[in-house]
Motif scaffolding. Structure first.
Motif, PDB file in Angstrom:
ATOM      1  N   THR A 152      42.442  41.074  27.974  1.00  0.00           N
ATOM      2  CA  THR A 152      41.607  41.002  29.047  1.00  0.00           C
ATOM      3  C   THR A 152      41.630  41.884  30.708  1.00  0.00           C
ATOM      4  OG1 THR A 152      43.181  38.717  28.760  1.00  0.00           O
ATOM      5  CG2 THR A 152      43.180  38.992  30.921  1.00  0.00           C
ATOM      6  N   GLN A 153      42.094  42.964  29.988  1.00  0.00           N
ATOM      7  CA  GLN A 153      42.144  43.969  30.463  1.00  0.00           C
ATOM      8  C   GLN A 153      40.727  44.801  30.518  1.00  0.00           C
ATOM      9  OE1 GLN A 153      45.629  45.737  28.721  1.00  0.00           O
ATOM     10  NE2 GLN A 153      46.877  44.456  29.722  1.00  0.00           N
ATOM     11  N   LYS A 154      40.409  45.080  29.844  1.00  0.00           N
ATOM     12  CA  LYS A 154      38.819  45.539  29.140  1.00  0.00           C
ATOM     13  C   LYS A 154      38.023  44.588  30.323  1.00  0.00           C
ATOM     14  CE  LYS A 154      39.858  49.276  26.951  1.00  0.00           C
ATOM     15  NZ  LYS A 154      38.991  50.537  27.640  1.00  0.00           N
ATOM     16  N   ALA A 155      37.942  43.346  29.810  1.00  0.00           N
ATOM     17  CA  ALA A 155      37.674  42.049  30.270  1.00  0.00           C
ATOM     18  C   ALA A 155      37.204  42.619  31.990  1.00  0.00           C
ATOM     19  CB  ALA A 155      37.358  40.996  29.886  1.00  0.00           C
ATOM     20  N   ILE A 156      38.080  42.595  32.125  1.00  0.00           N
ATOM     21  CA  ILE A 156      38.804  43.153  34.133  1.00  0.00           C
ATOM     22  C   ILE A 156      37.848  44.093  34.920  1.00  0.00           C
ATOM     23  CG2 ILE A 156      40.117  43.442  35.752  1.00  0.00           C
ATOM     24  CD1 ILE A 156      42.230  41.241  34.794  1.00  0.00           C
ATOM     25  N   ASP A 157      37.873  45.243  33.696  1.00  0.00           N
ATOM     26  CA  ASP A 157      37.791  46.152  34.042  1.00  0.00           C
ATOM     27  C   ASP A 157      36.251  46.159  34.614  1.00  0.00           C
ATOM     28  OD1 ASP A 157      40.190  47.616  34.200  1.00  0.00           O
ATOM     29  OD2 ASP A 157      39.461  48.569  32.124  1.00  0.00           O
ATOM     30  N   GLU A 158      35.368  45.608  33.186  1.00  0.00           N
ATOM     31  CA  GLU A 158      34.191  45.561  33.146  1.00  0.00           C
ATOM     32  C   GLU A 158      33.220  44.450  34.171  1.00  0.00           C
ATOM     33  OE1 GLU A 158      32.198  43.288  29.813  1.00  0.00           O
ATOM     34  OE2 GLU A 158      33.093  44.537  28.465  1.00  0.00           O
ATOM     35  N   LEU A 159      33.702  43.414  35.423  1.00  0.00           N
ATOM     36  CA  LEU A 159      33.875  43.233  35.935  1.00  0.00           C
ATOM     37  C   LEU A 159      33.626  43.800  37.339  1.00  0.00           C
ATOM     38  CD1 LEU A 159      35.426  39.736  34.966  1.00  0.00           C
ATOM     39  CD2 LEU A 159      33.825  39.886  36.268  1.00  0.00           C
ATOM     40  N   LEU A 160      34.685  45.108  37.596  1.00  0.00           N
ATOM     41  CA  LEU A 160      35.139  45.963  38.179  1.00  0.00           C
ATOM     42  C   LEU A 160      33.989  46.397  38.247  1.00  0.00           C
ATOM     43  CD1 LEU A 160      38.729  46.199  37.850  1.00  0.00           C
ATOM     44  CD2 LEU A 160      37.488  45.289  40.214  1.00  0.00           C
ATOM     45  N   LEU A 161      33.453  47.443  37.247  1.00  0.00           N
ATOM     46  CA  LEU A 161      32.897  48.461  37.333  1.00  0.00           C
ATOM     47  C   LEU A 161      31.730  47.970  37.562  1.00  0.00           C
ATOM     48  CD1 LEU A 161      32.256  50.926  35.187  1.00  0.00           C
ATOM     49  CD2 LEU A 161      31.316  49.869  33.210  1.00  0.00           C
ATOM     50  N   ALA A 162      30.754  46.198  37.107  1.00  0.00           N
ATOM     51  CA  ALA A 162      30.067  46.008  37.761  1.00  0.00           C
ATOM     52  C   ALA A 162      29.905  45.998  38.684  1.00  0.00           C
ATOM     53  CB  ALA A 162      29.048  44.614  37.139  1.00  0.00           C
ATOM     54  N   ASP A 163      30.638  44.847  39.701  1.00  0.00           N
ATOM     55  CA  ASP A 163      31.033  45.397  41.355  1.00  0.00           C
ATOM     56  C   ASP A 163      30.373  46.186  41.301  1.00  0.00           C
ATOM     57  OD1 ASP A 163      30.265  43.050  43.261  1.00  0.00           O
ATOM     58  OD2 ASP A 163      32.970  44.092  43.778  1.00  0.00           O
TER      59      ASP A 163
END
Lengths: 330, 330
Positions: A152-163
């Motif tokens: 979950t934490q890695k998936a959230i980080d991926e979303l932040l990285l993209a934004d």
């Protein structure tokens, strides 16, 4: 060029540092300065340019801003609480893997508010962002359905990285690493540990325990391939990535049986006889929910390369970890 | 039963309060207490039980813990910085839509550390978690690829909701609302505003502006349907949700031409003649990247229901907003 590596004391971090020192350049530009950060100060390597080792915790107030104050050109962010610990210690996992990463991204954005700053950020994600139910082969548009706090934490980080990348605060690229095999070092208690130890130990004449069936299938790359992914991600033209800033890395889909057969071809029956079957239902249960194979077309089109056989992965280990001494064949 | 509504001063929040007061029960249990929270204190309705209105900002230290101290049984979390503002004010969007929501989830988890507490949390997400490239009809396993900060924040909240629910800290369910039409009230500057105003204004004899082509296709539900989704989500057996805790709600796939034709059937040519075409390329460009249709099979199987024609949506508006007075036909 100034390069910051966060998580530089880890296995992949140390290999990345060595690879950077060997090449001396990234994207054709010479490396003048290295900042190596981790929760404990990393070893300081021999280096002609400027080098500093920093003990820091990204999740502490001001820690990320202090790391970014010198405005590195490339930031490798490899630091994380590993899967098992993030599951056992919910607060620590979120504090470091979400809070620390978000703090890093925020520190970069805030530095850019003072005067223009847009570094390349290379972030290591994980195939733990995917959880059952999954197709037999996972494509590049698979929905993120993590089944652990780490995922979950890695998936959230991926979303932040993209934004943050979309907004132009930095030029981010995330890479989802396969399970690394053969990990050098001692056996550990990670559920995935046997994927390395059943090869690593027999190659030096030591016994190893196999807790699952030989039919278990998973997704692998060598430590050398992982470093290659990181270096390629640092140099890649990100113009074609669009909003999909994180990419599943190529790997080798293999069964435990494939691993053992490769070991036999490289080191003979004497080596494979050192593997003792001790079925462990807990480990088998954990592994059963893991992804088995990926279609990593996107990464391959972008030039990422991994091994194509387990014999190759074993030979990489012999070259990089055993000073290229071939094991004696029984 | 004690119900907390965060975002109770908004359009959907007010309608939800009214619906709860009308039924007086949730899942067969009488409502004894209502806590209505928003950034400004919501109006206090007439209610036999205990009712309080709270002005609060979830993102402020301690605000979430204060709201949770009374241990509500059901928490509706509708509060958010809207899409346009979250895009314009990056810090505010993240502070409220990510920080505030995470603070709420953390406050619930921490309350449960003191003594057992596992409320139902109903969270409103958005179809803004999906961005181009998209299939013509978006299925229940579509990858989250937000193209805005608002969509990113909602996608992150969905991941947190799933992980906190998996760990048993609360019993969460997220619902991705369609674009609400017909929104009551005045015309606003939201890019999506015309989807409501081209119907709402002509129904009371006022002119309205259409900035896009009649072929533009989108995904709709009425405010009454949105409230129905929330109530159903509060009562639903979540046992079958598994890890996929957020569900795309059913809606009506319609073109602007379909909207206008429905208006003609309900209110005649006199109404449709009040719609003035004034093409706006900026708005058309924004709308072009939005989802057009969904296969909401999962939600339908779980018993969520929406309108099936725009005539029905218009009649709902006439009943709920115009005191059931049919417009005069020209």
């Amino acid at each position: 060029m100034h390069i910051l590596i966060i998580g530089a004391a880890g296995m992949v971090g140390r290999k990345l540092v060595n690879a950077l020192l060997r090449t001396g350049t990234v994207a054709g530009r010479p490396i003048r300065r290295l900042t190596l950060a981790d929760i404990v100060a990393p070893e300081t390597p021999d280096f002609d340019g400027e080098v500093e080792a920093v003990a820091t915790d990204l999740a502490h107030d001001g820690a990320a801003a202090a790391l970014i104050a010198s405005r590195p050109d490339i930031i490798f962010h490899l630091a994380a609480i590993v899967s098992g610990e993030a599951e056992a210690d919910f607060e620590k996992g979120y504090r470091v893997n979400l809070g620390g990463t978000h703090a890093l991204f925020e520190a970069i954005r805030r530095a850019g508010l003072e005067r223009p700053y847009r570094p390349r950020v290379v972030f290591t994600s994980s195939i733990a962002v995917f959880g059952e139910p999954l197709p037999a082969v996972i494509g590049d548009t698979q929905c993120l359905t993590p089944l652990t706090s780490y995922g979950t934490q890695k998936a959230i980080d991926e979303l932040l990285l993209a934004d943050y990348s979309r907004k132009g605060f930095f030029d981010g690229i995330g890479i989802r690493l396969p399970t690394i095999s053969i990990r050098p070092g001692k056996p550990n208690k990670a559920a995935s540990g046997f994927f390395s130890s059943i090869l690593r130990e027999p190659l030096v004449g030591e016994p190893a325990i196999l807790p699952v069936s030989e039919t278990v299938r998973h997704w692998f790359a060598s430590p050398r391939a992982a470093v290659g992914f990181l270096l390629h991600a640092a140099e890649l033209d990100t113009g074609s990535l669009g909003q999909l800033r994180t990419i599943t890395m190529p790997g080798l889909c293999a069964t435990v049986g494939d691993q053992i057969e490769a070991l036999r071809r490289v080191a003979g029956d004497g080596a494979t006889k050192l593997i003792r079957r001790e079925p462990d239902e807990t480990i088998a249960g954990i592994i059963a929910g893991w992804p088995k194979s990926f279609d990593a077309s996107r990464a391959k089109t972008l030039g990422f390369r991994a091994e194509t056989s387990f014999e190759e992965i074993i030979r990489v280990h012999i070259e990089d970890e055993l000073e290229n001494r071939a094991p004696e064949r029984a």
